[in-house]
Design a protein around this motif. Structure first.
Motif, PDB file in Angstrom:
ATOM      1  N   ALA A  89       0.905  -1.447  -0.042  1.00  0.00           N
ATOM      2  CA  ALA A  89      -0.615  -0.366   0.563  1.00  0.00           C
ATOM      3  C   ALA A  89       0.563   1.039   0.042  1.00  0.00           C
ATOM      4  O   ALA A  89       1.179   2.215  -0.450  1.00  0.00           O
ATOM      5  N   GLN A  90       1.566   1.294   0.875  1.00  0.00           N
ATOM      6  CA  GLN A  90       2.838   2.543   1.015  1.00  0.00           C
ATOM      7  C   GLN A  90       3.696   2.733  -0.725  1.00  0.00           C
ATOM      8  O   GLN A  90       3.918   3.799  -1.193  1.00  0.00           O
ATOM      9  N   VAL A  91       3.531   1.379  -1.025  1.00  0.00           N
ATOM     10  CA  VAL A  91       4.635   1.343  -2.730  1.00  0.00           C
ATOM     11  C   VAL A  91       3.197   1.913  -3.166  1.00  0.00           C
ATOM     12  O   VAL A  91       4.074   2.818  -4.454  1.00  0.00           O
ATOM     13  N   ILE A  92       2.085   1.458  -3.673  1.00  0.00           N
ATOM     14  CA  ILE A  92       1.837   2.273  -4.852  1.00  0.00           C
ATOM     15  C   ILE A  92       1.463   3.971  -4.640  1.00  0.00           C
ATOM     16  O   ILE A  92       1.338   4.344  -5.806  1.00  0.00           O
ATOM     17  N   ARG A  93       1.318   3.648  -3.167  1.00  0.00           N
ATOM     18  CA  ARG A  93       0.706   5.491  -2.751  1.00  0.00           C
ATOM     19  C   ARG A  93       1.955   6.136  -3.292  1.00  0.00           C
ATOM     20  O   ARG A  93       1.815   7.324  -4.397  1.00  0.00           O
ATOM     21  N   ALA A  94       2.974   5.278  -3.245  1.00  0.00           N
ATOM     22  CA  ALA A  94       4.265   6.366  -3.811  1.00  0.00           C
ATOM     23  C   ALA A  94       4.389   6.492  -5.451  1.00  0.00           C
ATOM     24  O   ALA A  94       4.448   7.429  -5.911  1.00  0.00           O
ATOM     25  N   LEU A  95       3.927   5.527  -6.064  1.00  0.00           N
ATOM     26  CA  LEU A  95       3.802   5.357  -7.126  1.00  0.00           C
ATOM     27  C   LEU A  95       3.103   6.558  -7.413  1.00  0.00           C
ATOM     28  O   LEU A  95       3.845   7.027  -8.280  1.00  0.00           O
ATOM     29  N   ILE A  96       1.694   6.613  -7.162  1.00  0.00           N
ATOM     30  CA  ILE A  96       1.091   7.261  -7.813  1.00  0.00           C
ATOM     31  C   ILE A  96       1.335   8.761  -7.707  1.00  0.00           C
ATOM     32  O   ILE A  96       0.600   9.820  -8.197  1.00  0.00           O
ATOM     33  N   GLY A  97       2.087   9.233  -6.044  1.00  0.00           N
ATOM     34  CA  GLY A  97       2.404  10.619  -6.016  1.00  0.00           C
ATOM     35  C   GLY A  97       3.598  10.379  -7.009  1.00  0.00           C
ATOM     36  O   GLY A  97       3.005  11.659  -7.260  1.00  0.00           O
ATOM     37  N   MET A  98       4.735   9.897  -7.420  1.00  0.00           N
ATOM     38  CA  MET A  98       5.234  10.188  -8.667  1.00  0.00           C
ATOM     39  C   MET A  98       4.590  10.900  -9.775  1.00  0.00           C
ATOM     40  O   MET A  98       4.926  11.736 -10.653  1.00  0.00           O
ATOM     41  N   ILE A  99       3.989   9.698 -10.161  1.00  0.00           N
ATOM     42  CA  ILE A  99       3.466   9.319 -12.007  1.00  0.00           C
ATOM     43  C   ILE A  99       2.370  10.273 -12.227  1.00  0.00           C
ATOM     44  O   ILE A  99       1.553  11.166 -12.918  1.00  0.00           O
ATOM     45  N   ASP A 100       1.125  10.147 -11.027  1.00  0.00           N
ATOM     46  CA  ASP A 100      -0.021  10.764 -10.967  1.00  0.00           C
ATOM     47  C   ASP A 100      -0.284  11.945 -10.996  1.00  0.00           C
ATOM     48  O   ASP A 100      -0.718  13.336 -10.927  1.00  0.00           O
ATOM     49  N   TRP A 101       0.504  12.981  -9.706  1.00  0.00           N
ATOM     50  CA  TRP A 101       0.319  13.635  -8.862  1.00  0.00           C
ATOM     51  C   TRP A 101       1.508  14.822  -8.893  1.00  0.00           C
ATOM     52  O   TRP A 101       1.451  16.016  -8.430  1.00  0.00           O
ATOM     53  N   ASN A 102       2.299  14.470  -9.569  1.00  0.00           N
ATOM     54  CA  ASN A 102       3.521  15.297  -9.882  1.00  0.00           C
ATOM     55  C   ASN A 102       4.183  15.869  -8.878  1.00  0.00           C
ATOM     56  O   ASN A 102       4.610  17.119  -8.381  1.00  0.00           O
ATOM     57  N   LEU A 103       4.552  14.946  -7.657  1.00  0.00           N
ATOM     58  CA  LEU A 103       4.811  15.564  -6.795  1.00  0.00           C
ATOM     59  C   LEU A 103       6.136  15.340  -6.327  1.00  0.00           C
ATOM     60  O   LEU A 103       6.875  14.445  -7.094  1.00  0.00           O
TER      61      LEU A 103
ATOM     62  N   PRO B 220       9.954  15.189  -4.110  1.00  0.00           N
ATOM     63  CA  PRO B 220      10.199  13.989  -3.028  1.00  0.00           C
ATOM     64  C   PRO B 220       9.708  14.088  -1.743  1.00  0.00           C
ATOM     65  O   PRO B 220       8.768  13.428  -1.130  1.00  0.00           O
ATOM     66  N   GLN B 221       9.431  15.522  -1.305  1.00  0.00           N
ATOM     67  CA  GLN B 221       9.560  15.266   0.216  1.00  0.00           C
ATOM     68  C   GLN B 221       8.188  16.077  -0.044  1.00  0.00           C
ATOM     69  O   GLN B 221       7.734  16.151   0.884  1.00  0.00           O
ATOM     70  N   ASP B 222       7.224  16.215  -0.506  1.00  0.00           N
ATOM     71  CA  ASP B 222       5.655  16.634  -0.760  1.00  0.00           C
ATOM     72  C   ASP B 222       5.270  14.908  -0.643  1.00  0.00           C
ATOM     73  O   ASP B 222       3.776  15.161   0.404  1.00  0.00           O
ATOM     74  N   ALA B 223       5.696  14.475  -1.579  1.00  0.00           N
ATOM     75  CA  ALA B 223       5.337  13.126  -1.173  1.00  0.00           C
ATOM     76  C   ALA B 223       5.521  12.805   0.017  1.00  0.00           C
ATOM     77  O   ALA B 223       4.546  11.939   0.394  1.00  0.00           O
ATOM     78  N   LEU B 224       6.524  12.526   1.024  1.00  0.00           N
ATOM     79  CA  LEU B 224       6.509  12.104   2.006  1.00  0.00           C
ATOM     80  C   LEU B 224       5.732  12.167   2.613  1.00  0.00           C
ATOM     81  O   LEU B 224       5.247  11.958   4.150  1.00  0.00           O
ATOM     82  N   ALA B 225       4.717  13.534   2.939  1.00  0.00           N
ATOM     83  CA  ALA B 225       3.798  14.569   3.331  1.00  0.00           C
ATOM     84  C   ALA B 225       2.359  13.263   3.576  1.00  0.00           C
ATOM     85  O   ALA B 225       1.988  13.589   4.284  1.00  0.00           O
ATOM     86  N   LEU B 226       2.482  12.350   2.356  1.00  0.00           N
ATOM     87  CA  LEU B 226       1.167  11.868   1.597  1.00  0.00           C
ATOM     88  C   LEU B 226       0.893  10.867   2.750  1.00  0.00           C
ATOM     89  O   LEU B 226       1.779   9.963   3.255  1.00  0.00           O
ATOM     90  N   PRO B 227      -0.410  11.083   3.515  1.00  0.00           N
ATOM     91  CA  PRO B 227      -1.432   9.903   4.529  1.00  0.00           C
ATOM     92  C   PRO B 227      -1.121   8.304   3.721  1.00  0.00           C
ATOM     93  O   PRO B 227      -1.042   8.379   2.180  1.00  0.00           O
ATOM     94  N   VAL B 228      -1.502   7.015   4.282  1.00  0.00           N
ATOM     95  CA  VAL B 228      -1.677   6.167   3.444  1.00  0.00           C
ATOM     96  C   VAL B 228      -2.571   5.760   3.752  1.00  0.00           C
ATOM     97  O   VAL B 228      -3.171   5.699   5.149  1.00  0.00           O
ATOM     98  N   ILE B 229      -3.954   5.203   2.639  1.00  0.00           N
ATOM     99  CA  ILE B 229      -4.476   4.073   3.342  1.00  0.00           C
ATOM    100  C   ILE B 229      -4.646   2.671   2.610  1.00  0.00           C
ATOM    101  O   ILE B 229      -3.791   2.284   1.814  1.00  0.00           O
ATOM    102  N   PHE B 230      -5.077   1.871   3.845  1.00  0.00           N
ATOM    103  CA  PHE B 230      -4.454   0.776   3.401  1.00  0.00           C
ATOM    104  C   PHE B 230      -6.326  -0.110   3.597  1.00  0.00           C
ATOM    105  O   PHE B 230      -6.195  -0.048   4.449  1.00  0.00           O
ATOM    106  N   ALA B 231      -6.226  -0.793   2.674  1.00  0.00           N
ATOM    107  CA  ALA B 231      -7.827  -1.519   2.503  1.00  0.00           C
ATOM    108  C   ALA B 231      -7.218  -3.124   1.954  1.00  0.00           C
ATOM    109  O   ALA B 231      -7.164  -4.023   1.165  1.00  0.00           O
TER     110      ALA B 231
END
Length: 577
Positions: A486-500, A502-513
């Motif tokens: 789930a963390q790696v998924i969030r990381a890749l979406i932050g990079m590829i989809d949300w144009n973040l 590095p340190q902006d993406a560090l602040a993203l929370p995790v959703i785990f389902a």
């Protein structure tokens, strides 16, 4: 699905968008680093370990030399999380973009059977099985390191051990994070007399922050391996010491033999790769469930415009959670050691199969229930979802060198301080509790059941990402048990989809389902504020969890420079050559 044993360890990641990297600026936040493109970098959970790796790069060592030096140093300074008493998964690439992976996952002893966790006719619970020897697998990290070094190392074997030997011999200071682990996980950390003597005072309390710990026993163990090679670990006094501690443990003694230790082998595995929005993403195959879970989740999300929704959209996080539910259901049913059971890896990430699974996701509402699908090549097994076990003892290492080689290496001893058993100054893992402890459900055997010589299913997800031009863009991974994908998924979406950046993406929370109807979000983040919106979308069982200290590490190559980050909730750092 049983959820009572989930440990939700949330952590943001260091990520950035390849598409906008040239125009973004790196913030001067703890954990981050930036450097020119023709130099190397290491990101790890402890700056002393990262520095050990960087020392190898400064000596013109390879990314593999640096990764091994970092892993060995983490054995010393982060004893609660990883090291030579556990195992790991290693993914590497060279300047040509060729990807190779090595499986250093621990193995069950020859005496193991599906009844391994049944004692005196009673099924052990996870908390009862962790301390002591029933949970100990034959460690794989040294065999992995030796195999990787033979193939990809440049410096002499002994050289990569030198920084860790110095730390163990001369001492290292207890950090706030280690102190907290000693406080919380005393049951394991103080299980053995050796652990109590090293880390606790006469009053039974952890030694204070700043106390310098010297571990001469570990220094001697590492020196022997440096001098004699991996055989010093798997044969002779160390092998006999492992067996003696496991077979005579004060709790849950187990029938491990010297032959079990002698016979361990790290294995080359085929990498598992797929594309997401023109980015090629590669990870580790079975016994890891990481790559298939990450790639399936992303593949199911590809038809949705996450970039347009943005990171502040409850619908975006809803879609991520729904896709995770489907991917984790497949993980629970099929992922196991492919040497023992058929794992339909290609089918689990097949584009047509994922499109059919994606069609189950509705942006306006949740799925009432989820179940595993039948991917191409799957055995039609009737298998219940497995309970998720607590995992704390894991660390990730990301390395790039000046020659264009990179390593993504996740190392673990499973729970904090593993089994609590110490040998030669290091903790032995409790990795066997990653098996399905209840080996049968409704009379049917679980794919991830304990068996002789088998490797338990892992959530570790060491990952490499290549851009549309075929060049390496990101080295990433995380720690935190079943939340790792789930963390790696969030990381890749932050990079590829949300144009973040590095340190902006560090602040993203995790959703785990993780497959059922429960969704976990991090307390005190924007996801908590989104709870009413997520509830309106049908998520009726949302649980908040504290932002427990946790770790993720990443290095981004943007075409002009190398940027590194480490989870700000950890004590990690990215350090330039």
């Amino acid at each position: 699905m049983q959820m009572n044993r989930i440990a939700l360890l949330f952590a943001p990641l260091a990520l950035a968008s390849c598409a906008t990297a040239d125009t973004q600026q790196v913030r001067a936040l703890p954990g981050a680093a930036q450097q020119r493109l023709d130099a190397g970098m290491v990101s790890a959970a402890d700056p002393r370990a990262a520095e050990a790796g960087v020392q190898m790069l400064r000596r013109n060592g390879s990314a593999t030399d640096a990764a091994i030096a970092t892993m060995i140093a983490l054995t010393v300074v982060e004893p609660q999380s990883s090291g030579i008493g556990g195992g790991g998964l290693y993914v590497t690439t060279n300047a040509k973009g060729e990807v190779a992976t090595i499986d250093g996952r621990e193995t069950a002893p020859a005496a193991a059977s599906p009844q391994w966790f049944v004692k005196d006719g009673t099924q052990l619970t996870y908390p009862d099985a962790v301390p002591g020897a029933t949970s100990v697998g034959v460690p794989g990290n040294i065999a992995l390191a030796a195999k990787a070094h033979r193939a990809h190392g440049r410096l002499p074997w002994a050289v990569v051990f030198a920084p860790a030997i110095t730390l163990a011999r001369d001492g290292f200071a207890i950090t706030p994070r280690l102190y907290g682990a000693l406080k919380v996980a005393k049951r394991s950390a103080a299980f053995s007399a050796e652990g109590r003597a090293l880390y606790y005072g006469a009053d039974g309390e952890p030694r204070p922050v700043g106390t310098v710990i010297r571990n001469p026993a570990l220094a001697a163990t590492l020196q022997a391996i440096a001098d004699q090679g991996a055989k010093a670990f798997y044969r002779g006094a160390n092998a006999r010491g492992i067996v003696a501690q496991v077979t005579t443990a004060a709790r849950n003694p187990a029938p491990m033999t010297v032959a079990d230790v002698n016979g361990y082998q790290a294995k080359d595995r085929a990498p598992v790769c797929a594309t997401y929005r023109r980015y090629k993403i590669c990870g580790m195959g079975p016994p890891s469930s990481g790559a298939t879970t990450v790639l399936a989740t992303l593949g199911q999300l590809e038809r949705f415009d996450l970039a347009a929704l943005g990171s502040g959209s409850p619908v975006a996080w809803h879609l991520i959670a729904e896709s995770q539910r489907l991917a984790y259901a497949d993980r629970a049913r099929y992922a196991a050691d492919a040497d023992f059971v058929t794992v339909p890896v290609a089918g689990m990430i097949d584009a047509k199969y994922l499109a059919a699974r994606s069609a189950l996701i509705d942006p306006a509402r949740t799925m009432p229930t989820v179940a595993a699908g039948i991917p191409p090549g799957a055995e039609k097994l009737s298998r219940a979802d497995a309970p998720y076990a607590e995992e704390y003892g894991t660390s990730h290492i990301a390395v790039v060198d000046r020659a264009g080689n990179a390593v993504s290496y996740t190392s673990t001893i499973e729970s904090a301080f593993g089994s609590g058993i110490m040998v030669g100054g290091y903790f032995l893992n409790n990795e066997l509790t990653d098996f399905d402890m209840q080996s049968t459900v409704d009379g049917r055997l679980m794919a991830n059941r304990p068996e002789a010589g088998k490797r338990p299913r892992s959530s570790m997800s060491p990952t490499l990402v290549f851009g549309p031009d075929g060049k390496l863009r990101l080295v990433v991974g995380a720690a935190g048990g079943v939340t790792i994908p789930a963390q790696v998924i969030r990381a890749l979406i932050g990079m590829i989809d949300w144009n973040l950046a590095p340190q902006d993406a560090l602040a993203l929370p995790v959703i785990f389902a993780p497959g059922g109807n429960t969704v976990f979000v991090e307390r005190g983040t924007m996801l908590e504020a989104m709870t009413p919106a997520l509830t309106q979308l049908g998520h009726g069982d949302i649980k908040l969890r504290e932002p427990i200290s946790f770790k993720a590490n990443a290095i981004l190559i943007d075409g002009r420079s190398v940027r590194g980050g480490a989870d700000p909730r950890s004590e990690g750092r990215a350090i330039s050559e």
